[in-house]
Design an enzyme around this catalytic site. Sequence first.
Site, PDB file in Angstrom:
ATOM      1  N   LYS A 203       0.810  -1.223   0.000  1.00  0.00           N
ATOM      2  CA  LYS A 203       0.000   0.000   0.000  1.00  0.00           C
ATOM      3  C   LYS A 203       0.839   1.268   0.000  1.00  0.00           C
ATOM      4  CE  LYS A 203      -4.349  -1.942   1.239  1.00  0.00           C
ATOM      5  NZ  LYS A 203      -5.459  -2.112   2.169  1.00  0.00           N
ATOM      6  N   ARG A 237      -3.647 -10.010   5.259  1.00  0.00           N
ATOM      7  CA  ARG A 237      -3.959 -10.133   3.827  1.00  0.00           C
ATOM      8  C   ARG A 237      -2.746  -9.651   3.033  1.00  0.00           C
ATOM      9  NH1 ARG A 237      -5.894  -6.808  -0.147  1.00  0.00           N
ATOM     10  NH2 ARG A 237      -7.315  -7.712  -1.666  1.00  0.00           N
TER      11      ARG A 237
HETATM   12  C1  7PJ Z   1      -8.138  -4.572   1.450  1.00  0.00           C
HETATM   13  C2  7PJ Z   1      -9.137  -5.416   0.997  1.00  0.00           C
HETATM   14  C3  7PJ Z   1      -7.914  -4.470   2.863  1.00  0.00           C
HETATM   15  C4  7PJ Z   1      -9.681  -6.068   3.133  1.00  0.00           C
HETATM   16  C5  7PJ Z   1      -8.204  -4.446  -0.689  1.00  0.00           C
HETATM   17  C6  7PJ Z   1      -5.195  -3.441  -2.055  1.00  0.00           C
HETATM   18  C7  7PJ Z   1      -6.530  -2.843  -2.263  1.00  0.00           C
HETATM   19  N1  7PJ Z   1      -9.899  -6.167   1.822  1.00  0.00           N
HETATM   20  N2  7PJ Z   1      -9.169  -5.318  -0.351  1.00  0.00           N
HETATM   21  N3  7PJ Z   1      -8.712  -5.239   3.645  1.00  0.00           N
HETATM   22  N4  7PJ Z   1      -7.548  -3.977   0.377  1.00  0.00           N
HETATM   23  N5  7PJ Z   1     -10.417  -6.780   3.985  1.00  0.00           N
HETATM   24  O1  7PJ Z   1      -5.034  -4.638  -1.844  1.00  0.00           O
HETATM   25  O2  7PJ Z   1      -4.227  -2.622  -2.125  1.00  0.00           O
HETATM   26  O3  7PJ Z   1      -7.078  -3.728   3.371  1.00  0.00           O
HETATM   27  S1  7PJ Z   1      -7.892  -4.005  -2.336  1.00  0.00           S
END
Ligand code: 7PJ
Length: 261
Positions: A203, A237
Site C-alpha cells: 500500500k 492479507r
Molecule cells: C483490502 C481489501 C484491505 C480487506 C483491498 C489493495 C486494495 N480487503 N481489499 N482489507 N484492500 N479486507 O489490496 O491494495 O485492506 S484491495
Amino acid sequence: MGIVNTTPDSFSDGGRWIDAQAAIRHALKLREDGADILDVGGESTRPGAAVVPVAEEIRRVLPVIEALAGRGCVVSVDTKKPEVMRAALDAGAAMVNDVMALRVPGAMEAVAASDAAVCLMHMQGEPQNMQQAPAYADVVQEVKQFLHGRLAACEAAGIRRERLVVDPGFGFGKTLEHNLALLRHLDRLAALVAPVLAGLSRKSMLGALTGRAVEEREFAGVAAHLAALARGARLLRVHNVAAMCDALAVWNAVEEQQDGT
Ligand code: 7PJ
C-alpha cells in the site's frame, strides 16, 4: 490470507480462459507457500479505479473460485456486490471480504442466507473519492465505532459473531497519519468481539515511508504486518505469502505460538 487478482492482464490478449488459469495457478502457489485463505477479487478498489459491471465481475471470479474450492482451498471473495457474493457462495466460497462492510443493499441478506464468514472493512467515502480529503476527529475511535455498529447490524440480521472479522481498511479514506494511528492503536480494535484482519501489502503508506515503488515494498509490508500482529491482528492479507510465512515462523517460535493462533 493470500491475494488472488482476477482482473484481466492488460499486457496479454490471451482471453478469459488464460486469465483464469493464471489466477488459479497463482492461487495454488500461494496455498503451497502457506496461505490458509485465498482471497479472490475481480474489481480493483484502488483510488479512482473503474467500476466493473456485475456480470463481468462474476465472469472473472467464478471459474477461479470453483476451481479452488473444488481442490479443497478455503476461498474468500473480495466484493461489495450482493450478486457476486451469492454466485461465489454457491460456487463454494467460505468467506465474503467486503470493503463496504455489507452496506450495499442486499449484501447483508446475501451473507445471512449462507453460513459463510464475513470480513467487515472500514472505508471513509467511496473508492472514487476516498483519498481526496480524508478527515477524522479521532480516527481510531471513529473506525472502532463504525465496526462496532456493523458487527451489531450483522448480529441483528442473524449472522452470528463467530462468523465475523473486522478490518480498519488501511488506505481506504485515510492519510498516512490516519493509517499510522490505526496501526499503532490496533489493539483498541482488537478489543472488539471479532478477530482483526490487517491488509497493508504494497500500500501507498509503505511507499510514503520508504520512498519505494509498489513492487519494492515487500520488506516494508512484512514489518507493517508484524507490527499489526504484535497489536492483536489475527489475519494478514498479503501478496507475498512465502515472505510473510517466513516472518511468522520466526515470530511464532519466539512467541511460542507455533500453531499460528
Ligand atoms: C483490502 C481489501 C484491505 C480487506 C483491498 C489493495 C486494495 N480487503 N481489499 N482489507 N484492500 N479486507 O489490496 O491494495 O485492506 S484491495
